[in-house]
Design a protein around this motif. Structure first.
Motif, PDB file in Angstrom:
ATOM      1  N   CYS A   1      19.169  16.631 -14.559  1.00 33.95           N
ATOM      2  CA  CYS A   1      19.017  16.026 -13.235  1.00 33.95           C
ATOM      3  C   CYS A   1      17.534  15.712 -13.037  1.00 33.95           C
ATOM      4  CB  CYS A   1      19.506  16.992 -12.166  1.00 33.95           C
ATOM      5  SG  CYS A   1      19.167  16.433 -10.496  1.00 33.95           S
TER       6      CYS A   1
ATOM      7  N   CYS B   1      16.082  18.250 -10.078  1.00 38.48           N
ATOM      8  CA  CYS B   1      15.979  19.713 -10.173  1.00 38.48           C
ATOM      9  C   CYS B   1      16.015  20.205 -11.613  1.00 38.48           C
ATOM     10  CB  CYS B   1      17.083  20.372  -9.355  1.00 38.48           C
ATOM     11  SG  CYS B   1      18.713  20.167 -10.092  1.00 38.48           S
TER      12      CYS B   1
ATOM     13  N   VAL C   1      18.379  20.655 -13.748  1.00 37.16           N
ATOM     14  CA  VAL C   1      19.529  21.362 -14.327  1.00 37.16           C
ATOM     15  C   VAL C   1      20.232  20.413 -15.300  1.00 37.16           C
ATOM     16  CG1 VAL C   1      19.896  22.808 -12.265  1.00 37.16           C
ATOM     17  CG2 VAL C   1      21.299  20.756 -12.605  1.00 37.16           C
TER      18      VAL C   1
ATOM     19  N   CYS D   1      22.587  15.751 -10.235  1.00 35.00           N
ATOM     20  CA  CYS D   1      23.593  16.814 -10.169  1.00 35.00           C
ATOM     21  C   CYS D   1      24.256  16.852  -8.794  1.00 35.00           C
ATOM     22  CB  CYS D   1      22.976  18.160 -10.523  1.00 35.00           C
ATOM     23  SG  CYS D   1      21.981  18.870  -9.207  1.00 35.00           S
TER      24      CYS D   1
ATOM     25  N   CYS E   1      22.188  18.602  -5.964  1.00 34.41           N
ATOM     26  CA  CYS E   1      21.182  17.791  -5.261  1.00 34.41           C
ATOM     27  C   CYS E   1      21.870  16.834  -4.288  1.00 34.41           C
ATOM     28  CB  CYS E   1      20.329  17.014  -6.262  1.00 34.41           C
ATOM     29  SG  CYS E   1      19.055  18.043  -7.021  1.00 34.41           S
TER      30      CYS E   1
HETATM   31 ZN   LIG Z   1      19.729  18.288  -9.243  1.00 38.39          ZN
END
Ligand SMILES: [Zn+2]
Ligand SMILES: [Zn+2]
Length: 252
Positions: free
Chosen positions: A27, A30, A32, A46, A49
């Motif tokens: 992502c 963030c 991930v 993601c 988010c």
């Molecule tokens: Zn994210």
């Protein structure tokens, strides 16, 4: 188009699989790791988010959608002045995740993000009761020079993806025939004057009720000028939907 999208488009599954193994997509907000969603294919942001986006909540002006005190229907501006559109609505507030995604889309030139953002417009279209009102979809155009510099028009991509999602035709209706100063440098009244007459119809109206798509609504100067041009093309009813709504101080 990214390398991943290109490989997916040409159906090169083996190379794509190796690439994913070596460099798992993450992502951009963030970091991930992103999982592939069977229904949506490759993801670009993601779910965590996306779920942080703050929706625009009522009470709002029935016409322009600006925040309003409880107990009133129209904001002061709409009470005294007829705006050239039926109503303007937005999915979320221009802050946090939605502001970062909109900026990445435009300034870091990541058009693939429209795949994540167009479904949000589809959600708003349904929830705000606009879906039944409209027959076609159009978008705020860019000048030829700006389009050349960015390489794509984010509002056009959003409109096209939205049209495919909700099964409505998408029309190129307007062109921006002169360059204007960046709106972020200007006050509310200056924004209107900056854009006055900048948009012109490309062809006569294709339907009666059209939805105008833009990425961010700030003072409504852009949508007001585009709606005027759409009315002059013969569209009697213009509805506006934007991804984000910004207070004037945050610019666009
Ligand atoms: Zn994210
Ligand atoms: Zn209003």
């Amino acid at each position: 188009m990214s390398v991943r999208e290109t490989l997916q488009a040409v159906g090169n599954g083996a190379v794509l699989g190796t690439l994913t193994l070596l460099y798992p997509p993450r992502c951009p907000l963030c970091e991930v790791p992103l999982e592939e969603d069977c229904s949506k294919g490759l993801r670009f942001v993601c779910e965590g988010c996306l779920s942080q986006i703050q929706r625009v909540m009522p009470p709002w002006c029935a016409r322009c959608g600006d925040p309003l005190e409880e107990g009133r229907d129209l904001c002061v501006r709409c009470a005294f002045e007829k705006v050239p559109f039926e109503c303007a609505r937005s999915f979320g507030l221009y802050e946090g995740v939605l502001a970062r995604l909109t900026q990445r889309l435009k300034f870091q030139k990541e058009p693939a993000l429209t795949r994540e953002l167009a479904p949000l417009l589809a959600q708003a279209l349904e929830q705000e009761g606009l879906f039944q009102c409209i027959e076609g979809i159009t978008f705020v155009p860019m000048s030829r020079r700006s389009l050349w510099a960015r390489g794509f028009n984010q509002s056009q991509l959003l409109a096209q993806r939205l049209g495919a999602l909700v099964d409505k035709p998408v029309f190129a209706t307007l062109w921006k025939h002169r360059e204007t100063r960046p709106q972020v440098e200007l006050s509310g009244q200056e924004r209107l004057e900056n854009l006055r007459g900048a948009f012109a119809p490309l062809r006569p109206a294709q339907c009666e009720r059209i939805l105008l798509i833009d990425d961010v609504y700030t003072t409504g100067a852009t949508t007001t000028e585009c709606s005027r041009a759409l009315q002059s093309a013969g569209y009697p009813h213009v509805y506006v939907l934007t991804l984000a709504r910004a207070p004037i101080s945050s610019g666009r």
